[in-house]
Write a protein that holds these residues in place. Sequence first.
Motif, PDB file in Angstrom:
ATOM      1  N   THR A  31       0.808  -1.222   0.000  1.00 45.27           N
ATOM      2  CA  THR A  31       0.000   0.000   0.000  1.00 45.27           C
ATOM      3  C   THR A  31       0.839   1.269   0.000  1.00 45.27           C
ATOM      4  N   TYR A  32       2.149   1.116   0.181  1.00 46.04           N
ATOM      5  CA  TYR A  32       3.016   2.278   0.292  1.00 46.04           C
ATOM      6  C   TYR A  32       3.491   2.755  -1.071  1.00 46.04           C
ATOM      7  N   ALA A  33       3.729   4.035  -1.192  1.00 46.39           N
ATOM      8  CA  ALA A  33       4.582   4.532  -2.260  1.00 46.39           C
ATOM      9  C   ALA A  33       6.021   4.440  -1.750  1.00 46.39           C
ATOM     10  N   GLY A  52       4.361   4.221  -7.061  1.00 46.35           N
ATOM     11  CA  GLY A  52       3.171   3.931  -6.291  1.00 46.35           C
ATOM     12  C   GLY A  52       2.856   2.455  -6.359  1.00 46.35           C
ATOM     13  N   TRP A  53       1.669   2.120  -5.864  1.00 42.22           N
ATOM     14  CA  TRP A  53       1.320   0.702  -5.865  1.00 42.22           C
ATOM     15  C   TRP A  53       0.618   0.278  -7.130  1.00 42.22           C
ATOM     16  N   THR A 101       1.302   7.001   2.971  1.00 42.18           N
ATOM     17  CA  THR A 101      -0.057   7.278   2.517  1.00 42.18           C
ATOM     18  C   THR A 101      -0.205   7.042   1.015  1.00 42.18           C
ATOM     19  N   GLY A 102       0.822   6.504   0.383  1.00 38.84           N
ATOM     20  CA  GLY A 102       0.725   6.146  -1.031  1.00 38.84           C
ATOM     21  C   GLY A 102       0.900   7.285  -2.013  1.00 38.84           C
ATOM     22  N   TRP A 104       2.690   8.833  -4.381  1.00 44.30           N
ATOM     23  CA  TRP A 104       3.865   8.582  -5.203  1.00 44.30           C
ATOM     24  C   TRP A 104       4.373   9.837  -5.906  1.00 44.30           C
TER      25      TRP A 104
END
Length: 125
Positions: A31-33, A52-53, A101-102, A104
């Motif tokens: 879920t992370y960037a 990003g994911w 928080t993703g 990216w």
Amino acid sequence: QVQLVESGGGLVQAGGSLRLSCAASGGTFSTYAMGWFRQAPGKDREFVAAIGWGAGTTRFADSVKGRFTISRDNPKNTVYLQMNSLKPEDTAVYYCAVQSTGRWRATGVTQYDYWGRGTQVTVSS
């Protein structure tokens, strides 16, 4: 708590290639960037690349665009930085970082939450 360990740095001649790896533990990696930064002696830490994911969610600094690629392997909790056509000005300590928080598109050092200890990349002319 997320822990990051970078590897793959070393000494390479100008024009050569290196692939950096960053293994993550803890947290929910998928879920992370993830970002890569670098810091040369006497200079501020600067953004290099982020991913990003989702598909197509990558971003690069202008200085590395077209030479570096970033990828991730979620089952292995690992992000990679493939560096081609290396130049002496790429010499730096390279760090990977988590944007939890993703986001990216984030390029600021303060926007990333967890950091590895870094791996040295030296490019000789």
